[in-house]
Design a protein around this motif. Structure first.
Motif, mmCIF file in Angstrom:
data_model
loop_
_atom_site.group_PDB
_atom_site.id
_atom_site.type_symbol
_atom_site.label_atom_id
_atom_site.label_comp_id
_atom_site.label_asym_id
_atom_site.label_seq_id
_atom_site.Cartn_x
_atom_site.Cartn_y
_atom_site.Cartn_z
ATOM 1 N N GLU A 126 -2.686 -5.470 -5.766
ATOM 2 C CA GLU A 126 -4.059 -4.339 -6.064
ATOM 3 C C GLU A 126 -4.369 -3.660 -4.049
ATOM 4 O O GLU A 126 -4.994 -2.980 -4.589
ATOM 5 C CB GLU A 126 -5.275 -3.902 -6.772
ATOM 6 N N LYS A 128 -5.125 -3.123 -0.072
ATOM 7 C CA LYS A 128 -5.272 -2.504 0.164
ATOM 8 C C LYS A 128 -4.631 -2.547 2.114
ATOM 9 O O LYS A 128 -5.306 -4.070 1.875
ATOM 10 C CB LYS A 128 -6.132 -1.066 0.710
ATOM 11 N N ASP A 148 -6.494 3.363 5.594
ATOM 12 C CA ASP A 148 -6.125 3.173 4.940
ATOM 13 C C ASP A 148 -4.563 4.461 4.867
ATOM 14 O O ASP A 148 -4.348 5.168 5.731
ATOM 15 C CB ASP A 148 -6.571 3.548 3.122
ATOM 16 N N ALA A 227 -6.616 -6.161 6.137
ATOM 17 C CA ALA A 227 -6.582 -6.064 4.428
ATOM 18 C C ALA A 227 -7.430 -6.810 3.990
ATOM 19 O O ALA A 227 -7.820 -7.084 4.152
ATOM 20 C CB ALA A 227 -4.950 -6.538 4.410
#
Length: 534
Positions: A126, A128, A148, A227
């Motif tokens: 999950e 990003k 993102d 990240a």
């Protein structure tokens, strides 16, 4: 008048004594302060054994220079400290290392290894990933612009920084944000400088910083990507185990390595005691037994042949030049001593060039005269012959000098009595000259044997222990002796260094040398008994 002078003299001496005492104490305080600072640095970096040695030196020297009873030791304090630091400590530490797994993969302490494993991260499903640009303030704080995959951009501050808001919208004019570039990143931020790619890539602190809210942080993990990373391994102090958050695998500490039931391991490992396994490995491991057996056999052969050849040649020259009718012996003897006056390192390098297989003068002459050129470095028999030849050149002058003096100390009336009894030639040499010579030279022969048993410089400089032994599991050569093999294991092993195993072999070498020393005393007594019967 005289009493006044005496009082002045006593007062001056007292003042001088007090000033000397103050200066002595001041100097001691400065030295102790420096040692304390150095000890703290050692402890901070995990060098506990050497720190303990310096603590002992600190306490010892402080006591010696402050306690009146220890006054006689002041003249030896520096020497005793050096003895502890450079002689006693290495012996004790080598013995300690021999019972550990210290080596590549196990260089850190347990705490350091745990910290490094805990620092490993992973990107959950999950999580990003973002594009990023870094900003740095003059006081070393960082801010990160991230975007993102959907094109949403944010500014994130350091997680550990004292801010009311750790995540900011990228709005020019607010919170000191300047104009945006074509990517949507601020060109300027008040109090921060924008880092270009080279600056960001060379900033080693940037990858260690966490950005954003404490419960959901962002970290830089490559020049292109930041990240939402999480710690991959969770450490359980009670169980002393790690759990892989990604796979669920559990790793337990086993001889300095966190290992799972399936045999998988985590790196790095840590220093840990392994008992006598290094010694058992030395004696029983089939992969090591082959090269070790060859190396040990050659080690004894090399030491014995070196002593035999150098002593024989040196003695032959001494007997030859002992003839009073031999002309020019002083000049020739002076020339023969030259190899002993040149540093051995230079001589070995010269011989390495002389015996070069392709352009060396020896092979050039042999090739022209006999169409034959020995493989001094690639054939193991010729390589060993070359080693013995070079050592003969280095060692015969020593025994020439020693035996020359020893021969002159043998009483001439013994030879006269032997001549009357009809003894001649070899009988005189074997039954009179050699036994009497060994009384004084015998201990030197065994000392020379012990020296050659550990003659690392010759083996390493001339040929590096080569040629290599085919199929050996470790770096080992046909001309390696135990000490050069230990060096290869500790510092030049192609599969990583193994200080624990090398230390174990060093202890074995020490035991062998101790046995040789005992033999030396035994043979010394035996030669004395022989001389009494001559």
């Amino acid at each position: 008048m005289d009493s006044s002078r005496e009082r002045l003299t006593k007062t001056a001496k007292k003042i001088h004594f007090e000033l000397t005492s103050v200066l002595k104490i001041a100097l001691l305080v400065v030295v102790d302060a420096g040692l304390i600072w150095f000890i703290l640095q050692l402890l901070t970096n995990g060098f506990l054994p050497i720190a303990i040695v310096f603590i002992i030196i600190l306490l010892f020297n402080t006591y010696v220079f402050l306690a009146p009873k220890a006054y006689p030791l002041r003249w030896m304090a520096i020497g005793l400290s050096a003895l502890l630091l450079f002689s006693i400590f290495p012996i004790i530490y080598t013995t300690y290392v021999a019972f550990t797994n210290y080596g590549d993969g196990h260089l850190l302490s347990r705490t350091q290894a745990i910290n490094q494993i805990q620092a490993e991260t992973y990107l959950p499903e999950e999580g990003k990933a973002f594009e990023w640009i870094a900003y740095r303030s003059d006081v070393g704080e960082y801010m990160l612009w991230i975007k993102d995959a959907e094109g949403k951009a944010l500014l994130v501050r350091q997680t550990d920084a004292d801010y009311d808001e750790h995540i900011l919208e990228v709005v020019p004019g607010e919170s000191g944000i300047g104009e945006l570039d074509e990517q949507g990143a601020p060109t300027t931020i008040d109090g921060f400088s924008r880092l270009n790619r080279i600056q960001a890539a060379t900033d080693t602190n940037l990858t260690k910083v966490k950005f954003g809210e404490p419960e959901k942080t962002v970290q830089v993990r490559s020049p292109q990507e930041a990240a939402e990373l999480l710690p991959r391994y969770h450490y359980d102090e009670e169980e002393d185990s790690f759990t892989d958050q990604l796979t669920g695998t559990v790793y337990f500490a086993k001889q300095g390595t966190y290992t799972s039931q399936q045999g998988r391991t985590l790196a790095p490992g840590f220093r840990a005691g392994v008992g006598i396994s290094n010694f058992v490995n030395f004696l029983t491991n089939p992969a090591l037994r082959g090269p070790l057996a060859l190396i040990l056999a050659w080690n004894f052969s090399f030491a014995f042949l070196s002593v035999f050849l150098t002593f024989s040649l040196g003695l032959a020259i001494s007997i030859l030049y002992g003839d009073p009718n031999f002309r020019g012996k002083k000049i020739l003897r002076s020339l023969l001593i030259i190899p002993y006056t040149i540093p051995s390192l230079i001589t070995i390098l010269i011989w390495r060039g002389i015996l070069n297989e392709n352009v060396g003068i020896v092979n050039t002459v042999l090739r022209n005269l006999f169409n034959f050129a020995p493989a001094w470095t690639t054939n193991h028999w010729w390589a060993r012959a070359a080693i013995l030849l070079v050592n003969l050149w280095l060692g015969y002058p020593y025994f020439m000098l020693v035996t020359s003096g020893a021969l002159q100390s043998i009483p001439s009336d013994i030879y006269e009595a032997a001549e009357v009894d009809g003894a001649k030639g070899w009988n005189v040499f074997w039954h009179i000259t050699l036994p009497l010579l060994l009384v004084s030279v015998g201990p030197l022969l065994i000392a020379s044997f012990i020296f050659n048993f550990n003659n690392f410089n010759l083996i390493y400089v001339f040929i590096g222990g080569g040629p290599p032994i085919p199929g050996a599991s470790t770096r080992a050569g046909y001309t390696d002796i135990l000490i050069s093999y230990v060096y290869n294991l500790a510092f030049e092993g192609g599969r990583g260094v193994n200080y624990g195993f090398a230390s174990a072999i060093s202890i074995v070498i020490f035991i062998l040398i101790a046995i040789m020393s005992l033999i030396q005393f035994r043979f010394t007594n035996m030669w004395e008994e022989v001389s009494e019967n001559v």
